[in-house]
Write an enzyme that holds these catalytic residues in place. Structure first.
Site, PDB file in Angstrom:
ATOM      1  CD  GLN A 171      -5.286  -2.363  26.363  1.00 57.97           C
ATOM      2  OE1 GLN A 171      -5.068  -2.665  24.962  1.00 57.97           O
ATOM      3  NE2 GLN A 171      -6.234  -3.126  26.906  1.00 57.97           N
TER       4      GLN A 171
ATOM      5  CE1 TYR B 206      -1.335  -8.022  20.577  1.00 61.49           C
ATOM      6  CE2 TYR B 206      -2.695  -7.552  22.137  1.00 61.49           C
ATOM      7  CZ  TYR B 206      -2.391  -7.895  20.842  1.00 61.49           C
ATOM      8  OH  TYR B 206      -3.465  -7.760  19.953  1.00 61.49           O
TER       9      TYR B 206
ATOM     10  NE  ARG C 112      -9.226  -6.734  28.797  1.00 65.16           N
ATOM     11  CZ  ARG C 112      -9.905  -6.512  27.415  1.00 65.16           C
ATOM     12  NH1 ARG C 112      -9.666  -6.125  26.302  1.00 65.16           N
ATOM     13  NH2 ARG C 112     -11.381  -7.116  27.538  1.00 65.16           N
TER      14      ARG C 112
ATOM     15  CB  CYS D  19     -22.117  -6.622  19.023  1.00 61.94           C
ATOM     16  SG  CYS D  19     -20.888  -7.779  18.571  1.00 61.94           S
TER      17      CYS D  19
ATOM     18  CB  CYS E 295     -19.589  -1.889  13.164  1.00 61.74           C
ATOM     19  SG  CYS E 295     -20.956  -2.884  13.786  1.00 61.74           S
TER      20      CYS E 295
ATOM     21  CB  ALA F  99     -29.503  -4.129   2.059  1.00 64.57           C
TER      22      ALA F  99
ATOM     23  CD  GLU G  85     -39.087  -9.380   1.727  1.00 62.86           C
ATOM     24  OE1 GLU G  85     -39.244 -10.425   1.108  1.00 62.86           O
ATOM     25  OE2 GLU G  85     -38.168  -8.585   1.703  1.00 62.86           O
TER      26      GLU G  85
ATOM     27  CE  LYS H 202     -24.086 -17.788  12.014  1.00 59.06           C
ATOM     28  NZ  LYS H 202     -24.215 -18.516  10.575  1.00 59.06           N
TER      29      LYS H 202
END
Length: 490
Positions: A102, A173, A221, A348, A370, A404, A423, A441
């Site tokens: 791109q 842009y 795009r 994600c 990430c 974690a 735990e 959420k």
């Protein structure tokens, strides 16, 4: 499984092996002189190895001196960049994937001081209400020169063996600044009516065709809708009907595919959505474009799950499934989907840590990354193939089964250790369990689902409702103890 998702389709002369496209995303890992880095090659190579059909790189500068978005960004404005681009293309091709680069200029959304100028070039002297930088209206000579930069950049990409060029006219842009009546207030042949606002992009396309030939694929795009209602100006900018007209115009110009997105910096949430946006929420844009044109349409809309991706294709809302963050979080998303290993996909969660770290990267010692994939942008340093397998069955105690603790246990097990996780609560997940409960959420909980499945797959022992005493820990004779007892509120 996912017959449509894993069927091949052509974009011009380029045959893409499946319908999965990693769309462009800045990563701040190029070399400081704009050349492709070893980290870039590892980053994009990992996505190709993971089964992405078409990899589109971050936006590369056509004018590196005065058109950067950050200090570590690829460039195409000089022949010296060709060898690195060829290495990158060869790495992606090694896995049977296609690659497009791109190209762009940030215009009014760039930082003047970073680019060593008093004001940023733009269609008109309009200040971006996000970055608040001085701008100036480009002269006709500047416009012609800039079009030449795009054209010569595309020519270098073809010479480097890159399969296609993508012109970045989305997200506010420079090209998009000419397309939109919100940012283009000109009264000459480059402003005013629709035809004039398209002229800058048209001249770039015509020039690339002349230099690269009719068979070199051009993808554009663009933002089909700038959603200025999110900025309190619903009457301004491009609306869906305008975006459809742009699509028809670009098809007539001979563009080979359209990569349909939305938004500008002032309406950033519709381009880089936070967690509250549902999967597929803006598919009406790609769908409207697909109904209006015959050329392939790439659609991006917070698509995270292969089941949903297949549904979108079956409903003919677009021809290719586009996403950037999906493959940042899990470069092996496509392979796992093809093999029916959906539970192993690290989806994600739209937390925007990637954008937070990218925006701060020039001024921060913390690299872009990430939140749920530590290896993201660090593939040249950390990858599964080179992970030390030195555990030799030794026991390691992990106290706490939040994100974690579970990640520690996952990597320890991959290294051949025998992690035992304690735990004190009745379920794993720690504070993420609570964090995923408010409306919108829910995606946050995907992380816990993924980690729990990973520990099950690796055979990791998790002792719930257990807060170990020192004696219980000593009884394990552990090689090490990991304390992951929870984060503190910031």
């Amino acid at each position: 499984m996912y017959k449509k998702l894993f069927s091949a389709k052509k974009i011009g002369s380029m045959e893409v092996p499946n319908r999965i496209v990693m769309t462009a995303m800045g990563n701040h890992i190029a070399n400081e002189d704009g050349t492709v880095s070893e980290a870039d090659i590892a980053f994009y190579g990992a996505r190709a190895k993971g089964g992405v059909g078409l990899v589109i790189t971050e936006c590369a500068c056509v004018d590196f001196a005065t058109g950067k978005g950050n200090l570590r960004q690829m460039s195409v404005d000089d022949d010296k960049y060709i060898p690195g681009l060829k290495q990158l293309a060869d790495e992606v091709h090694k896995y049977g994937s296609c690659i497009a680069v791109q190209i762009y200029h940030p215009g009014r959304q760039g930082i003047a001081e970073m680019n060593g100028v008093e004001s940023m070039k733009s269609a008109s002297q309009t200040e971006c209400q996000c970055v608040h930088q001085p701008t100036h209206e480009m002269t006709t000579d500047e416009i012609k020169e800039m079009a030449g930069f795009f054209i010569s950049g595309a020519k270098r990409l073809k010479e480097a063996g890159v399969d296609a060029v993508e012109l970045h006219g989305a997200h506010g842009y420079l090209i998009g600044q000419f397309l939109s009546p919100y940012t283009n207030l000109r009264t000459d042949e480059y402003g005013g009516n629709f035809e004039n606002r398209m002229r800058f992009l048209d001249e770039i396309i015509d020039g690339i065709r002349k230099e690269c030939g009719d068979d070199y694929p051009i993808i554009v795009r663009y933002s089909v809708d700038e959603h200025m209602d999110y900025a309190g100006h619903p009457e301004c900018g491009l609306h869906l009907q305008d975006g459809v007209e742009i699509a028809k115009h670009l098809e007539a110009k001979g563009v080979d595919a359209l990569d349909v997105s939305a938004g500008i910096y002032e309406t950033m949430n519709v381009a880089w959505e936070p967690v509250g946006f549902d999967q597929g929420w803006k598919m009406e844009g790609p769908q409207a474009v697909k109904k209006a044109v015959q050329i392939p349409v790439i659609g991006a809309s917070v698509i995270r799950e292969p089941q949903y991706a297949e549904q979108v294709l079956e409903e003919e809302k677009c021809d290719f499934i586009g996403s950037a963050r999906t493959f940042f979080a899990d470069p092996d998303w496509a392979v796992k989907a093809r093999e029916g290993r959906e539970k192993e996909i690290r989806k994600c969660i739209s937390c925007l840590y990637c954008m937070e770290t990218l925006m701060a990267a020039d001024l921060s010692p913390v690299p872009m990354g990430c939140a749920i994939n530590f290896q993201g942008c660090r593939e040249s340093q950390y990858n599964d193939d080179t992970l030390k397998k030195d555990g030799n069955g030794r026991t390691v105690a992990v106290i706490g089964a939040g994100p974690a603790g579970m990640e520690a246990a996952r990597v320890l097990a991959m290294r051949g250790f025998n992690p035992v996780v304690f735990e004190k609560q009745e379920q794993a997940g720690g504070q993420i369990v609570l964090a995923s409960k408010p409306p919108k959420k829910e995606k946050t909980g995907w992380l816990v689902e993924y980690q729990k499945h990973q520990l099950e797959k690796l055979g990791v022992e998790v002792r719930l409702n257990t807060a170990p005493t020192m004696e219980e820990l000593k009884a394990l004779e552990p090689y090490a103890v990991f304390v992951s007892q929870g984060s503190k509120p910031i």
